[in-house]
Design a protein around this motif. Structure first.
Motif, mmCIF file in Angstrom:
data_model
loop_
_atom_site.group_PDB
_atom_site.id
_atom_site.type_symbol
_atom_site.label_atom_id
_atom_site.label_comp_id
_atom_site.label_asym_id
_atom_site.label_seq_id
_atom_site.Cartn_x
_atom_site.Cartn_y
_atom_site.Cartn_z
ATOM 1 N N ARG A 231 -2.410 13.411 10.412
ATOM 2 C CA ARG A 231 -3.339 12.771 9.606
ATOM 3 C C ARG A 231 -5.051 13.384 9.578
ATOM 4 N N ILE B 243 2.730 5.629 7.834
ATOM 5 C CA ILE B 243 2.208 6.443 6.729
ATOM 6 C C ILE B 243 1.709 5.640 5.697
ATOM 7 N N SER B 244 2.310 4.417 5.293
ATOM 8 C CA SER B 244 1.591 3.337 4.443
ATOM 9 C C SER B 244 0.053 2.735 4.826
ATOM 10 N N HIS C 172 0.861 -1.266 -0.041
ATOM 11 C CA HIS C 172 -0.042 0.106 0.098
ATOM 12 C C HIS C 172 0.975 1.219 0.165
ATOM 13 N N GLY C 173 2.221 1.270 0.260
ATOM 14 C CA GLY C 173 2.912 2.383 0.239
ATOM 15 C C GLY C 173 3.045 2.882 -1.122
ATOM 16 N N ASP C 174 2.956 4.257 -1.367
ATOM 17 C CA ASP C 174 3.047 5.083 -2.677
ATOM 18 C C ASP C 174 4.810 4.716 -2.924
ATOM 19 N N LEU D 43 7.241 7.137 -1.430
ATOM 20 C CA LEU D 43 7.163 6.850 0.135
ATOM 21 C C LEU D 43 8.185 5.595 0.054
ATOM 22 N N GLU E 12 -2.349 4.937 5.507
ATOM 23 C CA GLU E 12 -3.270 5.840 4.935
ATOM 24 C C GLU E 12 -3.570 5.205 3.450
ATOM 25 N N GLN F 61 -0.226 10.324 1.703
ATOM 26 C CA GLN F 61 0.918 9.721 2.036
ATOM 27 C C GLN F 61 2.124 10.461 1.743
ATOM 28 N N GLN F 62 2.333 11.390 0.705
ATOM 29 C CA GLN F 62 3.319 12.029 0.439
ATOM 30 C C GLN F 62 3.524 13.043 1.189
ATOM 31 N N GLY G 6 -2.904 8.218 -1.731
ATOM 32 C CA GLY G 6 -1.418 8.221 -2.125
ATOM 33 C C GLY G 6 -0.816 9.794 -1.852
#
Length: 299
Positions: free
Chosen positions: A197, A167-168, A145-147, A150, A170, A176-177, A173
């Motif tokens: 968040r 962060i992942s 799920h991580g961008d 990221l 969330e 996340q950034q 995307g």
């Protein structure tokens, strides 16, 4: 297809070591002493798929543990049996060996994902890589799920893996950034990601509501820059500080009032006056009997 079975005791002479390696004598002696003193911390892993070829299990990982058991004159050893092809068995072996030397987090996450895709359970992967199931799930969340940006930040050591995992979680995307940039810039730390968040989400809802009202074709995408986030956090902090100041002021006033009333109700002359005037019943505010606050008053 189910690829993993339970941990069982297997005779050591029924295990074939496919790619034997030389052992460091000092480390091997330490391993033997540890097993003799504490027992086996985690089972070896063997592959049952090719038993028909040579009548034995193929070792996936645990050569040192097998040799330690042989040194201790043990005939059997606890083993986690898997039923996988040789390519998957090799990946499992690499993963198990690499975890001893702290592999790059993204590489480790990719290995975990590969093992999950091969049909292996989180609990069994945890046994193989010597990590807790919670840690394995965290790394899986990061890689799934991580961008991409990221993940790049983790690979380049700009963000700690602990923060990246948080962060992942969330799903957005872009959000996340923004969280990643906030961590990199030192605006907040990993422990504050959840609170930040919420600030961002509230701000995004506000921007969306305003954009809908404007009904402008050129309003563009909704973005929250680091500078805007910095101002929003400062505004929230100022608001919280003001709330704390007012709360402390009210608390001090209540404390002074309570102390004054307590001293008053301990004054026997004053009590005699209000009793003579038949003022001994306390008023009720919102249904609360105030007499409980002054137990020293005579009944």
């Amino acid at each position: 297809m189910k690829t993993v079975r339970n941990v069982v005791e297997i005779k050591i002479d029924r295990i074939k070591i496919i790619n034997p390696r030389e052992r460091d004598p000092a480390k091997f002696a330490e391993n033997v002493a540890s097993i003799q003193r504490l027992g086996l911390k985690r089972p070896i892993v063997v592959n049952s798929r090719f038993i028909k070829e040579h009548g034995k299990y193929e070792l996936v990982c645990g050569q040192g543990r097998i040799e330690a058991f042989q040194k201790l004159k043990r005939d059997t050893i606890p083993a986690l049996t898997v039923d996988v092809d040789r390519e998957t068995a090799l990946i499992m072996s690499i993963a198990e060996n690499a975890t001893r030397s702290m592999p790059p987090p993204i590489w480790f996450a990719q290995v975990v994902k590969g093992l999950v895709e091969s049909g292996m359970s989180i609990d069994n992967i945890a046994v193989i890589v010597d990590r807790s199931p919670v840690v394995v799930r965290d790394y899986l969340t990061l890689i799934e799920h991580g961008d991409r940006r990221l993940i790049n930040a983790v690979e380049q050591q700009r963000i700690a893996v602990r923060a990246a995992i948080a962060i992942s979680r969330e799903p957005n995307g872009e959000l996340q950034q923004l969280l990643a940039k906030g961590i990199e810039s030192g605006l907040f730390d990993a422990n504050e990601i959840s609170a930040v968040r919420k600030i961002i989400q509230n701000r995004m809802r506000f921007l969306q509501a305003n954009q809908a009202k404007k009904e402008s074709k050129n309003s563009g995408r909704l973005e929250l820059s680091i500078e805007a986030l910095r101002k929003e956090i400062k505004r929230k902090l100022d608001k919280w500080d003001d709330f704390i100041r007012r709360s402390r002021r009210n608390e001090n006033q209540i404390t002074i009032l309570s102390d004054s009333c307590t001293r008053l109700f301990e004054d026997s002359d004053w009590l005699e006056v209000i009793e003579a005037q038949k003022l001994t019943e306390f008023p009720k505010l919102r249904g609360d009997d105030l007499s409980v606050l002054f137990p020293t008053m005579k009944k």
